[in-house]
Write an enzyme that holds these catalytic residues in place. Structure first.
Site, PDB file in Angstrom:
ATOM      1  N   LYS A 267       0.859  -1.194   0.000  1.00  0.00           N
ATOM      2  CA  LYS A 267       0.000   0.000   0.000  1.00  0.00           C
ATOM      3  C   LYS A 267       0.889   1.235   0.000  1.00  0.00           C
ATOM      4  O   LYS A 267       1.894   1.274   0.730  1.00  0.00           O
ATOM      5  CB  LYS A 267      -0.902  -0.022   1.237  1.00  0.00           C
ATOM      6  CG  LYS A 267      -1.923   1.121   1.300  1.00  0.00           C
ATOM      7  CD  LYS A 267      -2.809   1.027   2.538  1.00  0.00           C
ATOM      8  CE  LYS A 267      -3.901   2.089   2.550  1.00  0.00           C
ATOM      9  NZ  LYS A 267      -4.773   2.003   3.734  1.00  0.00           N
TER      10      LYS A 267
ATOM     11  N   SER B  41      -9.924   2.172   2.647  1.00  0.00           N
ATOM     12  CA  SER B  41      -8.963   2.876   1.821  1.00  0.00           C
ATOM     13  C   SER B  41      -7.994   1.964   1.062  1.00  0.00           C
ATOM     14  O   SER B  41      -7.460   2.371   0.029  1.00  0.00           O
ATOM     15  CB  SER B  41      -8.158   3.836   2.681  1.00  0.00           C
ATOM     16  OG  SER B  41      -7.325   3.135   3.590  1.00  0.00           O
TER      17      SER B  41
ATOM     18  N   SER C 255     -10.383  -0.033   6.791  1.00  0.00           N
ATOM     19  CA  SER C 255      -9.699   0.094   5.505  1.00  0.00           C
ATOM     20  C   SER C 255      -9.022  -1.177   5.004  1.00  0.00           C
ATOM     21  O   SER C 255      -8.568  -1.218   3.863  1.00  0.00           O
ATOM     22  CB  SER C 255      -8.654   1.204   5.567  1.00  0.00           C
ATOM     23  OG  SER C 255      -9.279   2.456   5.528  1.00  0.00           O
TER      24      SER C 255
END
Lengths: 495, 95
Positions: free
Chosen positions: A78, A157, A181
């Site tokens: 990420k 997210s 997330s």
């Protein structure tokens, strides 16, 4: 190529050890798959050269007999984790061009265990969002789609992480979870996403959103892979003052353990009017599966559940407004020269560098912390946070784990929830409480919506009891027999 | 409590965000909607409830006060938008 992509991490590890495949072959297969699925926009930067270098080093260590626990396994990261020498932007314009001189503790541990870095994955800007739509790189797309339907949100997210693992563009991926997330996008994309106990994984080198809630965790194709990757990510780190100095339970034993005799709490407050009927059914199905496997269901009450979201939307923006004060155009990232003073430069830089949702949350947080409102908002939210944690503490005196749906709906089309921030916030209704209480949670793909989209069940356990979490998750996975593969994934890879 | 344009201006100033005049009205509306939703918390009885700032349950660890890292001027300046002679350069602060 497809035979490489079909292997789980646990299987790939065995095949690498037995020299049936090489790390270089495996890495090449994933690099090709990532390129073939480029339209999903799940990578913001691929690091093919670095991946092949790391894979070659893995092959050498395997030959030498010095392989680590994740040796040769390709991982997507990420874009919130700082990676030395590789651009790290938090998917924000304000960090454009930022190349860290250091590596986050979590990714350092993955590399020293032999994992191979494929590249950086898309996410919401500063991890603020539930559909990956606030990313400066545009939304990551869910590899699943309803028959002939629009592009669906991968969730957020960590949308890029979930999309990449679901699409076979990464074997494993890192994520972070501040209010859901990891678990929400995992549920939307039909993969396993785990948020560890607060303090398990070091926050050092991860771009901060809300420091008392942020926790890193793994995205994987199945529950066994999740335990494997989590073990590598976790561990005490003196560089994070909230890092827990607690030893990890035996996760391999936990995966084999039975739920027989376990007490599973079913919280009354998680029944919501707005829930898809398919989710209500799946939740019931999950309860039946656990009973069949010998667990006992216990109705429980978590009375402050309905206050979790409003509490979160004070605490998270308040911490964010403080954390994001560092982006001022002085030391790194974007600078916009404007006006005559230093303040003019700050204001212009931050207005141009932060997107709408990030600015909205900075404003809310600043308001909640400002003179005259601190007690009414921030202090009040901290008090309610304690009541929410007390609810869980009480529940865990009676039960070993809690079973809930992961999300109130299946993945929704991109673009539909952008008009009203509160509608978007409601996505996290089942995931936010675990962050406020600091307990671990896992989302396991367990069924399908009427239109054929994956749905997840969430398991929660007491703090530092990830072994219980994995025992229940492994049971659900086995009973559900979820073997879904996104139809678009197959089409793209076979092109 | 209601959020008006003046409140938006004040908050934007505190947050060091340049919010243009023409957007202030809209942002006031958005903040108002979120704050009204959050208002729900006022119905919770929190008398005598200790605020929870951290779930870790342990106090912040202390260490010996000595230098453990340093001599990294080049690393620290590597991403600076503007630098000179080992310093960050900013617009003039003192007239």
């Amino acid at each position: 190529m497809n035979s490489y992509l079909a292997l789980t991490a646990t299987q790939a590890r065995a095949a690498l050890q037995n020299k049936e495949i090489s790390a270089t072959e495996l890495t090449n297969a994933y690099l090709s798959a990532a390129t073939a699925t480029e339209a999903l926009n799940n990578y913001v930067c691929m690091t093919a050269d670095k991946a092949l270098e790391m894979a070659a080093a893995s092959d050498k260590r395997i030959a030498d007999g010095t392989a680590g626990p994740l040796e040769g396994l390709p991982v997507g990261v990420k874009d919130l984790f700082c990676t030395k020498g590789v651009a790290t932007t938090a998917c924000s314009a304000i960090l454009k061009g930022f190349v860290p001189e250091y590596e986050s503790s979590v990714t350092s541990q993955l590399w020293s265990d032999g994992a191979v870095m494929l590249g950086k994955l898309n996410c919401d800007e500063f991890a603020m969002g539930s559909a990956n739509e606030t990313s400066v790189f545009g939304a990551a797309v869910n590899p699943w789609s309803a028959q002939g339907g629009d592009d669906l949100a991968a969730g957020g997210s960590s949308g890029g992480s979930a999309s990449a693992v679901a699409a076979g563009a990464a074997l494993l991926a890192t994520g972070t979870d501040t209010g859901g997330s990891i678990r929400q996008p995992a549920a939307f994309c039909g993969v396993v996403g785990m948020k560890p106990t607060y303090g398990r994984c070091s926050r050092w080198g991860i771009v901060a959103f809300a420091s008392s809630l942020d926790q890193a965790g793994p995205f994987t194709r199945d529950v066994a892979d999740s335990a494997l990757m989590f073990a590598s990510m976790a561990g005490h780190d003196a560089k994070d003052s909230t890092s827990a100095d607690a030893s990890l339970p035996d996760l391999q034993a936990a995966l084999q353990a039975s739920v027989k005799g376990m007490k599973i709490g079913i919280p009354a407050e998680y029944v919501m009017d707005s829930m898809d009927e398919a989710i209500t059914k799946l939740w019931q199905q999950g309860q039946d599966w656990l009973v069949e496997a010998g667990a006992e269901l216990v109705p429980i009450s978590l009375p402050h559940t309905r206050y979790a979201l409003p509490t979160y939307y004070i605490i998270a923006p308040a911490e964010a407004s403080s954390n994001l004060a560092r982006y001022d155009g002085v030391r790194y990232g974007t600078r916009i020269e404007a006006g005559h003073s230093l303040d003019d430069m700050y204001e212009a830089t931050r207005a141009a560098g932060f997107g709408d949702e990030v600015q909205r949350r900075i404003m809310i947080g600043t308001y909640a912390l400002s003179a005259g409102y601190y007690d009414a908002y921030y202090l009040k939210a901290q008090q309610v946070r304690r009541l929410i944690k007390d609810d869980f503490d009480n529940a865990f005196t009676e039960v070993d784990a809690i079973l809930t749906p992961a999300t109130p709906t299946a993945a929704f089309p991109l673009g539909v929830k952008q008009d009203d921030p509160i509608t978007m916030y409601l996505n996290d209704v089942f995931t936010v409480p675990a962050n406020l209480a600091g307990i671990p949670g896992i989302s396991v793909p367990a069924g399908f919506s009427d239109s054929g989209l994956p749905l997840g069940l969430q398991v929660l356990s007491g703090a530092f009891q990830e072994d219980t979490l994995y025992t229940v998750a492994a049971c659900l996975e086995k009973q559900a027999g979820f073997a879904g593969q996104p139809p678009r994934h197959a089409a793209m890879i076979n092109q | 409590m209601s959020v008006d344009k003046d409140t938006v201006k004040k908050i934007a100033r505190l947050a060091r965000l340049d919010v243009p005049e023409e957007r202030q009205e809209q942002i006031a509306g958005e903040l108002q909607a979120i704050l009204s939703w959050i208002e729900e918390l006022s119905e919770v009885d929190t008398a005598n409830v200790e605020p929870l700032a951290s779930v870790t349950g342990h106090s912040l660890p202390l260490r010996v006060d000595k230098v453990t890292d340093g001599n990294k001027v080049d690393d620290i300046l590597a991403n600076a938008p503007e630098q000179a002679s080992g310093f960050f350069v900013v617009p003039k602060v003192v007239e």
